[in-house]
Structure formats: structure tokens, C-alpha cells
Write a protein that holds these residues in place. Sequence first.
Motif, PDB file in Angstrom:
ATOM      1  N   LEU A  85      50.091  35.596  51.410  1.00 18.92           N
ATOM      2  CA  LEU A  85      51.061  35.776  50.334  1.00 18.92           C
ATOM      3  C   LEU A  85      51.704  37.154  50.405  1.00 18.92           C
ATOM      4  O   LEU A  85      52.911  37.307  50.174  1.00 18.92           O
ATOM      5  N   THR A  86      50.888  38.159  50.710  1.00 20.36           N
ATOM      6  CA  THR A  86      51.407  39.517  50.877  1.00 20.36           C
ATOM      7  C   THR A  86      52.474  39.544  51.961  1.00 20.36           C
ATOM      8  O   THR A  86      53.544  40.146  51.798  1.00 20.36           O
ATOM      9  N   LYS A  87      52.216  38.863  53.053  1.00 26.24           N
ATOM     10  CA  LYS A  87      53.171  38.804  54.151  1.00 26.24           C
ATOM     11  C   LYS A  87      54.431  38.054  53.741  1.00 26.24           C
ATOM     12  O   LYS A  87      55.565  38.474  54.041  1.00 26.24           O
ATOM     13  N   GLU A  88      54.250  36.948  53.032  1.00 27.52           N
ATOM     14  CA  GLU A  88      55.385  36.112  52.643  1.00 27.52           C
ATOM     15  C   GLU A  88      56.269  36.778  51.592  1.00 27.52           C
ATOM     16  O   GLU A  88      57.503  36.707  51.660  1.00 27.52           O
ATOM     17  N   LEU A  89      55.658  37.458  50.610  1.00 27.07           N
ATOM     18  CA  LEU A  89      56.415  38.047  49.511  1.00 27.07           C
ATOM     19  C   LEU A  89      56.872  39.475  49.791  1.00 27.07           C
ATOM     20  O   LEU A  89      57.740  39.998  49.106  1.00 27.07           O
ATOM     21  N   GLY A  90      56.263  40.121  50.765  1.00 29.10           N
ATOM     22  CA  GLY A  90      56.671  41.471  51.130  1.00 29.10           C
ATOM     23  C   GLY A  90      56.137  42.554  50.231  1.00 29.10           C
ATOM     24  O   GLY A  90      56.576  43.713  50.312  1.00 29.10           O
ATOM     25  N   VAL A  91      55.191  42.213  49.350  1.00 29.86           N
ATOM     26  CA  VAL A  91      54.518  43.203  48.501  1.00 29.86           C
ATOM     27  C   VAL A  91      53.030  42.893  48.499  1.00 29.86           C
ATOM     28  O   VAL A  91      52.613  41.775  48.814  1.00 29.86           O
ATOM     29  N   SER A  92      52.220  43.858  48.130  1.00 32.42           N
ATOM     30  CA  SER A  92      50.775  43.664  48.102  1.00 32.42           C
ATOM     31  C   SER A  92      50.369  42.683  46.998  1.00 32.42           C
ATOM     32  O   SER A  92      50.801  42.803  45.856  1.00 32.42           O
ATOM     33  N   VAL A  93      49.558  41.706  47.373  1.00 34.24           N
ATOM     34  CA  VAL A  93      48.948  40.782  46.416  1.00 34.24           C
ATOM     35  C   VAL A  93      47.443  41.022  46.469  1.00 34.24           C
ATOM     36  O   VAL A  93      46.848  40.952  47.546  1.00 34.24           O
ATOM     37  N   PHE A  94      46.850  41.359  45.339  1.00 32.95           N
ATOM     38  CA  PHE A  94      45.427  41.717  45.332  1.00 32.95           C
ATOM     39  C   PHE A  94      44.676  40.912  44.285  1.00 32.95           C
ATOM     40  O   PHE A  94      45.218  40.553  43.237  1.00 32.95           O
ATOM     41  N   VAL A  95      43.418  40.608  44.577  1.00 29.55           N
ATOM     42  CA  VAL A  95      42.555  39.867  43.655  1.00 29.55           C
ATOM     43  C   VAL A  95      41.895  40.820  42.679  1.00 29.55           C
ATOM     44  O   VAL A  95      41.380  41.873  43.065  1.00 29.55           O
ATOM     45  N   GLU A  96      41.909  40.440  41.421  1.00 27.41           N
ATOM     46  CA  GLU A  96      41.135  41.153  40.397  1.00 27.41           C
ATOM     47  C   GLU A  96      40.207  40.149  39.733  1.00 27.41           C
ATOM     48  O   GLU A  96      40.656  39.133  39.200  1.00 27.41           O
ATOM     49  N   ASN A  97      38.907  40.396  39.785  1.00 26.85           N
ATOM     50  CA  ASN A  97      37.919  39.516  39.157  1.00 26.85           C
ATOM     51  C   ASN A  97      37.622  39.989  37.739  1.00 26.85           C
ATOM     52  O   ASN A  97      37.351  41.171  37.518  1.00 26.85           O
ATOM     53  N   LYS A  98      37.681  39.056  36.792  1.00 29.21           N
ATOM     54  CA  LYS A  98      37.326  39.368  35.408  1.00 29.21           C
ATOM     55  C   LYS A  98      36.577  38.170  34.852  1.00 29.21           C
ATOM     56  O   LYS A  98      37.161  37.261  34.257  1.00 29.21           O
ATOM     57  N   GLY A  99      35.264  38.132  35.129  1.00 25.61           N
ATOM     58  CA  GLY A  99      34.457  36.975  34.766  1.00 25.61           C
ATOM     59  C   GLY A  99      33.867  37.058  33.373  1.00 25.61           C
ATOM     60  O   GLY A  99      33.990  38.066  32.681  1.00 25.61           O
ATOM     61  N   GLY A 100      33.209  35.955  32.983  1.00 25.97           N
ATOM     62  CA  GLY A 100      32.506  35.905  31.709  1.00 25.97           C
ATOM     63  C   GLY A 100      32.937  34.732  30.851  1.00 25.97           C
ATOM     64  O   GLY A 100      34.090  34.301  30.890  1.00 25.97           O
ATOM     65  N   ALA A 101      31.976  34.188  30.103  1.00 23.92           N
ATOM     66  CA  ALA A 101      32.225  33.112  29.128  1.00 23.92           C
ATOM     67  C   ALA A 101      32.916  31.902  29.762  1.00 23.92           C
ATOM     68  O   ALA A 101      33.889  31.369  29.232  1.00 23.92           O
ATOM     69  N   GLY A 102      32.408  31.476  30.918  1.00 18.33           N
ATOM     70  CA  GLY A 102      32.958  30.291  31.565  1.00 18.33           C
ATOM     71  C   GLY A 102      34.413  30.410  31.945  1.00 18.33           C
ATOM     72  O   GLY A 102      35.156  29.429  31.902  1.00 18.33           O
ATOM     73  N   GLY A 103      34.831  31.613  32.343  1.00 24.72           N
ATOM     74  CA  GLY A 103      36.211  31.840  32.747  1.00 24.72           C
ATOM     75  C   GLY A 103      37.134  32.207  31.600  1.00 24.72           C
ATOM     76  O   GLY A 103      38.306  32.543  31.814  1.00 24.72           O
ATOM     77  N   ASN A 104      36.623  32.164  30.380  1.00 26.13           N
ATOM     78  CA  ASN A 104      37.485  32.366  29.211  1.00 26.13           C
ATOM     79  C   ASN A 104      37.873  33.820  28.974  1.00 26.13           C
ATOM     80  O   ASN A 104      38.982  34.105  28.515  1.00 26.13           O
ATOM     81  N   ILE A 105      36.981  34.766  29.278  1.00 25.61           N
ATOM     82  CA  ILE A 105      37.286  36.178  29.010  1.00 25.61           C
ATOM     83  C   ILE A 105      38.481  36.644  29.838  1.00 25.61           C
ATOM     84  O   ILE A 105      39.440  37.230  29.319  1.00 25.61           O
ATOM     85  N   GLY A 106      38.443  36.386  31.134  1.00 27.52           N
ATOM     86  CA  GLY A 106      39.553  36.782  31.995  1.00 27.52           C
ATOM     87  C   GLY A 106      40.833  36.058  31.645  1.00 27.52           C
ATOM     88  O   GLY A 106      41.924  36.649  31.674  1.00 27.52           O
ATOM     89  N   THR A 107      40.718  34.772  31.308  1.00 30.08           N
ATOM     90  CA  THR A 107      41.908  33.989  30.976  1.00 30.08           C
ATOM     91  C   THR A 107      42.517  34.444  29.662  1.00 30.08           C
ATOM     92  O   THR A 107      43.745  34.483  29.516  1.00 30.08           O
ATOM     93  N   GLN A 108      41.679  34.801  28.688  1.00 31.86           N
ATOM     94  CA  GLN A 108      42.176  35.346  27.422  1.00 31.86           C
ATOM     95  C   GLN A 108      42.997  36.607  27.665  1.00 31.86           C
ATOM     96  O   GLN A 108      44.059  36.803  27.063  1.00 31.86           O
ATOM     97  N   ALA A 109      42.504  37.466  28.553  1.00 28.36           N
ATOM     98  CA  ALA A 109      43.228  38.698  28.871  1.00 28.36           C
ATOM     99  C   ALA A 109      44.533  38.380  29.595  1.00 28.36           C
ATOM    100  O   ALA A 109      45.573  39.004  29.335  1.00 28.36           O
ATOM    101  N   PHE A 110      44.495  37.405  30.484  1.00 28.70           N
ATOM    102  CA  PHE A 110      45.665  37.060  31.287  1.00 28.70           C
ATOM    103  C   PHE A 110      46.843  36.607  30.433  1.00 28.70           C
ATOM    104  O   PHE A 110      47.991  37.003  30.689  1.00 28.70           O
ATOM    105  N   VAL A 111      46.584  35.766  29.423  1.00 28.41           N
ATOM    106  CA  VAL A 111      47.701  35.225  28.640  1.00 28.41           C
ATOM    107  C   VAL A 111      48.417  36.305  27.834  1.00 28.41           C
ATOM    108  O   VAL A 111      49.520  36.066  27.319  1.00 28.41           O
TER     109      VAL A 111
END
Length: 316
Positions: A50-76
Amino acid sequence: MKLKSFLVILFSVVSISSYAAYPDKSIKFLVPWPPGGATDQVARILVQPLTKELGVSVFVENKGGAGGNIGTQAFVQDKPDGYSILMATSSTNAAGPHLFSNQGFDVIKDFTPVVLVCTIPNIMVIPASSPWNSMKDLVNDAKQNPGKFTYGSAGIGASQHLAGAQFKTVTGLDVRHVPYKGSGPAALDLMAGHIDMMLDTGSLNNIKAGKLKALGVAADKRIPELPNVPSMKEAGVPMVANAWYGVMLPAGAPKDVTEKLNAAFNKVLNDPEVRKSLQSIGAQIDGGSVAEFTKFSQSEVKRYEGIVKMSGAPKE
């Protein structure tokens, strides 16, 4: 020119100029689970191409907890500008509403679907040191020792939890659920023998490395990556349980940004090396249009209502 017409044209020009350069800075790929699990594995396979295709850095950020809900709450809460993207899963974005009284987000209203990436079946895995060598061994032992054995999951509502609950319903076995903060930590404890079994989507590499034994694949047929491992139905436990992984933006994302990301992901998913890497972890590759994923993700919320009910998993 009337003022209203002028403002419409001005707004259109501003909108086009605002997003014409997209992307012009790095993109965060949020994984709402700890490192090591299937969601994390899928995301990390995609970031470099994706980094190659879009021409900018794409990086993973892990934010786990509560069955995926904590990170998803922050994302929205992030800006819907395309610089924060989510690896959504059937756990958080389809099963979640039927397992949690309050997830902290609306799986329909709070997201802009981009593309369906892949689907991965759960595999019944046990420690390499386990005396069991077949599903029959496991079932017979568990029947004779109700309440003695445990199964792990990435947390309440995760695909491993639902698959395990479904397994209990189909077999009538009394095995105890041990939720973790991600499938990675659960797999580590499984390999160490601290839990007895897990139906997991992210264990294929550990199976190939001899760290775990596979007793059955929860799909309607055997998978090419494990030709000698029977389907659960072949092994005497008629069940199908998989998980899907897709990309989403927060609600309100501009159509042109959404479509540009969709095109980039589809191109990456058609790359032979990416396909090989995804297939190596047991993934069935999807892709497709924004409209297709929108329709699919919305229909999955309804479908999972029945799956959760059939699994017997309690609502938290």
C-alpha cells in the motif's frame, strides 16, 4: 451569477482542491487488537505494498482491548479524511452489537466501508504436546471430564469466542472459555499448554512450524494450505465458522477518497506476492467495490444475530 450557485461552485472547487492531493502524508492503519493475531497479520501483509501504491507511508497501529471495541471506539472519533483507516472484522462490526449492550459505536452509522479484504476459517488447534491426535480424541476426553478443559479466544465477541461457543453447542461439551486481550496472547498461552484448545483464524504459521496441532478446519471443505486436516464436519463436528476482514473509514469520508483507497486496495489484492502471502495464512481473498462491501457489511450485522444466538454466547 446568483449567490447560491456561486457558493455551490466555490464549495465544489474547495472540496476538489482539498482532496485532489490525497494522500500527501502518512496513513495510520488501525488494528483494534494486539500484535500477532489474524487481523494484525492481514494488515501487516498489506502495508508495504500500500505504501508503494499510494506513495506515502502506511503504518500499523495496534490498539487492543475489550474484544476490539476500545480501538474501534477511538477510531470513529478520528477525522474522516482518509489518513486513519481501520481493519474492521466480523467480530467488532457484525457480531459485536449482538454481544455487547454498549459497544460505544454504531456499526452502521459510524463507518464508511471501503473494501472487503478476505475471509479466514477458524481452525481447531491444540498444543503440540497435547495427547490428542484427532477431534474424536478431544471430544471423548472432554465428555469424560466435563469442565476440566479450556478454550481460548481474543476476547468476548471475537471470532474464536463465537466459534468456541458454537463448538460447545454442537457437541454438548462443557469446556470453559478463557478470554484474552487478543488472539496473539491466547496463542502464546496455547502453545505453552496453559489452555487446551482454540478455534483460531491466525494459527496457520504456528501449525506449519509444528508449534500447534490442527484437528479440524471450520469450513465446508478442507483448505489447500492444510490438505491433511479434515473439515470439522469430516471430523464429526458439523460446523462452519470463519471471520472476515475489511477496510473502513470513519463516517462522512469523502467519496473520492473512499474510491481512491478502494482502487488502491484492489490493486494490491491482485498483486501475486500479496495474494501468496494472504493465502499462506489461510485467507480467501475478496476485494470488490465500495457498494459491494457496504451491502455485505450491513447484511452481516443481521446474519450474525442468528450466529450469536445459535452459538449460545451470552450478551455482556
